[in-house]
Scaffold this motif. Structure first.
Motif, PDB file in Angstrom:
ATOM      1  N   ILE A  26       0.823  -1.199   0.000  1.00 50.22           N
ATOM      2  CA  ILE A  26       0.000   0.000   0.000  1.00 50.22           C
ATOM      3  C   ILE A  26       0.866   1.261   0.000  1.00 50.22           C
ATOM      4  CG2 ILE A  26      -2.032  -1.009   1.060  1.00 50.22           C
ATOM      5  CD1 ILE A  26      -1.020   0.053   3.757  1.00 50.22           C
ATOM      6  N   GLN A  27       2.157   1.126   0.342  1.00 49.86           N
ATOM      7  CA  GLN A  27       3.010   2.306   0.402  1.00 49.86           C
ATOM      8  C   GLN A  27       3.971   2.409  -0.776  1.00 49.86           C
ATOM      9  OE1 GLN A  27       4.868   2.776   4.215  1.00 49.86           O
ATOM     10  NE2 GLN A  27       3.063   2.086   5.290  1.00 49.86           N
ATOM     11  N   LEU A  28       3.878   1.515  -1.751  1.00 48.29           N
ATOM     12  CA  LEU A  28       4.773   1.582  -2.900  1.00 48.29           C
ATOM     13  C   LEU A  28       4.454   2.840  -3.718  1.00 48.29           C
ATOM     14  CD1 LEU A  28       4.804  -2.159  -3.997  1.00 48.29           C
ATOM     15  CD2 LEU A  28       6.528  -0.929  -2.695  1.00 48.29           C
ATOM     16  N   HIS A  29       5.517   3.576  -4.110  1.00 49.31           N
ATOM     17  CA  HIS A  29       5.315   4.836  -4.813  1.00 49.31           C
ATOM     18  C   HIS A  29       5.075   4.645  -6.312  1.00 49.31           C
ATOM     19  CE1 HIS A  29       7.592   5.964  -1.151  1.00 49.31           C
ATOM     20  NE2 HIS A  29       6.823   7.037  -1.198  1.00 49.31           N
ATOM     21  N   VAL A  30       5.853   3.737  -6.921  1.00 48.72           N
ATOM     22  CA  VAL A  30       5.776   3.600  -8.375  1.00 48.72           C
ATOM     23  C   VAL A  30       5.536   2.163  -8.848  1.00 48.72           C
ATOM     24  CG1 VAL A  30       7.078   5.666  -8.992  1.00 48.72           C
ATOM     25  CG2 VAL A  30       8.326   3.575  -8.445  1.00 48.72           C
ATOM     26  N   TYR A  31       6.068   1.175  -8.143  1.00 53.01           N
ATOM     27  CA  TYR A  31       5.958  -0.207  -8.605  1.00 53.01           C
ATOM     28  C   TYR A  31       4.483  -0.586  -8.777  1.00 53.01           C
ATOM     29  CZ  TYR A  31       6.407  -5.205  -9.062  1.00 53.01           C
ATOM     30  OH  TYR A  31       6.324  -6.484  -9.543  1.00 53.01           O
ATOM     31  N   GLY A  32       4.165  -1.094  -9.957  1.00 51.38           N
ATOM     32  CA  GLY A  32       2.797  -1.520 -10.221  1.00 51.38           C
ATOM     33  C   GLY A  32       1.826  -0.383 -10.463  1.00 51.38           C
ATOM     34  N   ARG A  33       2.380   0.851 -10.662  1.00 47.68           N
ATOM     35  CA  ARG A  33       1.496   2.017 -10.818  1.00 47.68           C
ATOM     36  C   ARG A  33       1.674   2.709 -12.170  1.00 47.68           C
ATOM     37  NH1 ARG A  33       1.823   6.237  -7.836  1.00 47.68           N
ATOM     38  NH2 ARG A  33      -0.421   6.582  -7.862  1.00 47.68           N
ATOM     39  N   ALA A  34       2.143   1.982 -13.170  1.00 46.31           N
ATOM     40  CA  ALA A  34       2.338   2.569 -14.502  1.00 46.31           C
ATOM     41  C   ALA A  34       1.034   3.181 -14.997  1.00 46.31           C
ATOM     42  CB  ALA A  34       2.826   1.501 -15.469  1.00 46.31           C
ATOM     43  N   GLY A  35       1.145   4.410 -15.553  1.00 42.95           N
ATOM     44  CA  GLY A  35      -0.031   5.087 -16.080  1.00 42.95           C
ATOM     45  C   GLY A  35      -0.747   5.948 -15.048  1.00 42.95           C
ATOM     46  N   LYS A  36      -0.429   5.722 -13.787  1.00 49.84           N
ATOM     47  CA  LYS A  36      -1.034   6.535 -12.728  1.00 49.84           C
ATOM     48  C   LYS A  36      -0.148   7.756 -12.458  1.00 49.84           C
ATOM     49  CE  LYS A  36      -3.423   2.607 -10.724  1.00 49.84           C
ATOM     50  NZ  LYS A  36      -3.535   1.654  -9.606  1.00 49.84           N
ATOM     51  N   SER A  37      -0.606   8.638 -11.615  1.00 53.17           N
ATOM     52  CA  SER A  37       0.140   9.877 -11.401  1.00 53.17           C
ATOM     53  C   SER A  37       1.277   9.683 -10.404  1.00 53.17           C
ATOM     54  CB  SER A  37      -0.801  10.985 -10.920  1.00 53.17           C
ATOM     55  OG  SER A  37      -1.353  10.634  -9.676  1.00 53.17           O
ATOM     56  N   CYS A  38       2.379  10.396 -10.693  1.00 51.62           N
ATOM     57  CA  CYS A  38       3.533  10.361  -9.807  1.00 51.62           C
ATOM     58  C   CYS A  38       3.145  10.972  -8.457  1.00 51.62           C
ATOM     59  CB  CYS A  38       4.678  11.156 -10.437  1.00 51.62           C
ATOM     60  SG  CYS A  38       6.061  11.449  -9.309  1.00 51.62           S
ATOM     61  N   PRO A  39       3.457  10.314  -7.347  1.00 51.93           N
ATOM     62  CA  PRO A  39       3.088  10.858  -6.031  1.00 51.93           C
ATOM     63  C   PRO A  39       3.816  12.153  -5.705  1.00 51.93           C
ATOM     64  CG  PRO A  39       4.460   8.898  -5.785  1.00 51.93           C
ATOM     65  CD  PRO A  39       4.130   9.013  -7.239  1.00 51.93           C
ATOM     66  N   ARG A  40       4.871  12.463  -6.503  1.00 51.59           N
ATOM     67  CA  ARG A  40       5.656  13.667  -6.220  1.00 51.59           C
ATOM     68  C   ARG A  40       5.237  14.833  -7.121  1.00 51.59           C
ATOM     69  NH1 ARG A  40      11.564  12.022  -6.305  1.00 51.59           N
ATOM     70  NH2 ARG A  40      11.085  11.039  -4.321  1.00 51.59           N
ATOM     71  N   CYS A  41       5.232  14.605  -8.452  1.00 56.79           N
ATOM     72  CA  CYS A  41       4.969  15.721  -9.378  1.00 56.79           C
ATOM     73  C   CYS A  41       3.611  15.617 -10.076  1.00 56.79           C
ATOM     74  CB  CYS A  41       6.074  15.805 -10.422  1.00 56.79           C
ATOM     75  SG  CYS A  41       6.023  14.470 -11.644  1.00 56.79           S
ATOM     76  N   LYS A  42       2.917  14.504  -9.884  1.00 56.22           N
ATOM     77  CA  LYS A  42       1.571  14.262 -10.417  1.00 56.22           C
ATOM     78  C   LYS A  42       1.545  13.982 -11.924  1.00 56.22           C
ATOM     79  CE  LYS A  42       0.150  15.006  -6.281  1.00 56.22           C
ATOM     80  NZ  LYS A  42      -0.014  13.828  -5.416  1.00 56.22           N
ATOM     81  N   ASN A  43       2.727  13.966 -12.578  1.00 53.58           N
ATOM     82  CA  ASN A  43       2.742  13.565 -13.986  1.00 53.58           C
ATOM     83  C   ASN A  43       2.570  12.045 -14.076  1.00 53.58           C
ATOM     84  OD1 ASN A  43       3.315  15.959 -15.775  1.00 53.58           O
ATOM     85  ND2 ASN A  43       4.916  16.224 -14.238  1.00 53.58           N
ATOM     86  N   TYR A  70       8.731   4.203 -13.721  1.00 51.43           N
ATOM     87  CA  TYR A  70       9.494   5.361 -13.275  1.00 51.43           C
ATOM     88  C   TYR A  70       8.750   6.633 -13.649  1.00 51.43           C
ATOM     89  CZ  TYR A  70      10.898   6.169 -18.108  1.00 51.43           C
ATOM     90  OH  TYR A  70      10.881   6.429 -19.459  1.00 51.43           O
ATOM     91  N   CYS A  71       9.190   7.734 -13.062  1.00 47.61           N
ATOM     92  CA  CYS A  71       8.625   9.042 -13.414  1.00 47.61           C
ATOM     93  C   CYS A  71       9.615   9.760 -14.328  1.00 47.61           C
ATOM     94  CB  CYS A  71       8.367   9.871 -12.159  1.00 47.61           C
ATOM     95  SG  CYS A  71       7.838  11.552 -12.574  1.00 47.61           S
ATOM     96  N   PRO A  72       9.227  10.047 -15.571  1.00 46.73           N
ATOM     97  CA  PRO A  72      10.161  10.675 -16.508  1.00 46.73           C
ATOM     98  C   PRO A  72      10.530  12.106 -16.117  1.00 46.73           C
ATOM     99  CG  PRO A  72       7.975  10.471 -17.481  1.00 46.73           C
ATOM    100  CD  PRO A  72       7.930   9.749 -16.174  1.00 46.73           C
ATOM    101  N   TYR A  73       9.825  12.684 -15.174  1.00 47.56           N
ATOM    102  CA  TYR A  73      10.131  14.057 -14.743  1.00 47.56           C
ATOM    103  C   TYR A  73      10.998  14.088 -13.481  1.00 47.56           C
ATOM    104  CZ  TYR A  73       6.569  15.205 -18.148  1.00 47.56           C
ATOM    105  OH  TYR A  73       5.858  15.307 -19.319  1.00 47.56           O
ATOM    106  N   CYS A  74      10.702  13.170 -12.552  1.00 50.89           N
ATOM    107  CA  CYS A  74      11.456  13.157 -11.285  1.00 50.89           C
ATOM    108  C   CYS A  74      12.752  12.360 -11.382  1.00 50.89           C
ATOM    109  CB  CYS A  74      10.601  12.558 -10.169  1.00 50.89           C
ATOM    110  SG  CYS A  74       9.118  13.500  -9.798  1.00 50.89           S
ATOM    111  N   GLN A  75      12.818  11.418 -12.329  1.00 52.61           N
ATOM    112  CA  GLN A  75      13.999  10.563 -12.437  1.00 52.61           C
ATOM    113  C   GLN A  75      14.753  10.907 -13.713  1.00 52.61           C
ATOM    114  OE1 GLN A  75      11.225   7.086 -11.163  1.00 52.61           O
ATOM    115  NE2 GLN A  75      13.300   6.271 -11.005  1.00 52.61           N
ATOM    116  N   LYS A  76      15.875  11.590 -13.533  1.00 52.71           N
ATOM    117  CA  LYS A  76      16.621  12.124 -14.672  1.00 52.71           C
ATOM    118  C   LYS A  76      17.639  11.119 -15.208  1.00 52.71           C
ATOM    119  CE  LYS A  76      14.446  15.967 -14.432  1.00 52.71           C
ATOM    120  NZ  LYS A  76      13.337  16.180 -15.387  1.00 52.71           N
ATOM    121  N   ALA A  77      17.756  11.068 -16.521  1.00 49.72           N
ATOM    122  CA  ALA A  77      18.739  10.177 -17.155  1.00 49.72           C
ATOM    123  C   ALA A  77      20.136  10.775 -17.063  1.00 49.72           C
ATOM    124  CB  ALA A  77      18.368   9.953 -18.607  1.00 49.72           C
TER     125      ALA A  77
END
Length: 272
Positions: free
Chosen positions: A234-251, A265-272
């Motif tokens: 219930i506390q996972l931020h991204v795993y299994g949440r593809a397509g949903k909004s980023c808990p940090r930036c909402k993208n 991953y979040c393409p905005y919060c996680q920089k290459a």
DNA sequence: TTAATCACCTGAGGGC
DNA sequence: TGCCCTCAGGTGATTA
């Protein structure tokens, strides 16, 4: 999917019931797991007492006077301590019965798990000796990861999931830790800065500690030794949440495949 | 030597 | 309702 916290949870769950207990008999219903269970397992264990119970990476080690039983839960394995006469189910492959009238049951529907025996110290076994440092020890820090990653072109996610680099970090926690550290999972390990590695190590330690505290992650097959699921998902931020909004930036969170593993991953919060 | 891919396995879930 | 297909993933072995 048992990762390090799930294995640690299993260890803590079974320890009070089987440590210093004598094995009275062994039942092997299905010997063909990832590798064949030793044909003489019952002969090896009957009458012996569990003297030590440890975890190394995702392996559980049951120490006896004459050797070590090595257990791996694979993807769908679980351990339960049950009272005698509890009926078995389809995927209950092995049982160790103890003098205290409890038995340890190994269940594994997908049979990616393993039960092996070594007469030597477990640390000398090839599967154990090649494992990297434990992630919750001081030996595992940002400087360590930085120093061994120079010139490595592999993706950072693949790098930290390599058991020879660090023990016990699987897909779920690697995905989560990279999000928390703000590192793109596909970035080359050799391009990650020392500062980012320090953040990543902090994230790995933090998330593993939190998961252990809460009894492991519950995803599909995992149940803890008492038979109840963990409550970490219930506390996972991204795993299994593809397509949903980023808990940090909402993208919107994206999903890619790395090493045949789904990676969110979040393409905005996680920089290459 | 390094990195990527394959193979193992079964249940869940979705589409038809 | 039933069948078929895809997906999930830990890790050693194999391939490039």
């Amino acid at each position: 999917m048992p990762e390090l916290p799930e294995v640690e949870t299993a260890l803590r769950g079974i320890k009070p019931y089987i440590l210093n207990q004598k094995i009275t008999y062994v039942i092997v219903r299905r010997p063909n797991l990832r590798w064949p269970i030793p044909a003489n397992l019952a002969q090896l264990l009957t009458g012996q007492t569990v003297k030590q119970l440890k975890r190394r990476g995702k392996y559980l080690l049951l120490g006896f006077d004459h050797g070590t039983l090595i257990l791996h839960l694979g993807m769908s394995g679980s351990l339960s301590v049950l009272p005698e006469a509890t009926p078995h189910k389809k995927h209950d492959h092995v049982e160790l019965h103890f003098a205290n009238h409890k038995y340890l049951r190994f269940t594994d529907p997908r049979r990616f798990g393993a039960i092996l025996w070594t007469d030597e110290k477990a640390a000398n076994h090839p599967l154990i000796s090649s494992i990297g440092p434990e992630p919750l020890t001081n030996k595992f820090d940002g400087d360590y990861l930085y120093s061994i990653s120079r010139n490595k072109k592999a993706a950072i996610k693949s790098f930290i999931m390599d058991g020879k680099i660090v023990a016990g970090v699987g897909n779920i926690y690697a995905t989560e830790a990279l999000f928390l550290a703000g590192i793109h999972p596909n970035k080359s390990a050799g391009d990650v800065t020392l500062n980012s590695y320090r953040k990543l190590v902090d994230a790995i330690k933090s998330i593993l500690k939190q998961a252990i505290k809460q009894g492991g992650t519950t995803l599909k097959d995992f149940v803890n030794p008492s038979g109840s699921p963990g409550y970490f998902s219930i506390q996972l931020h991204v795993y299994g949440r593809a397509g949903k909004s980023c808990p940090r930036c909402k993208n919107k969170l994206k999903s890619i495949r790395l090493l045949q593993r789904s990676t969110v991953y979040c393409p905005y919060c996680q920089k290459a």
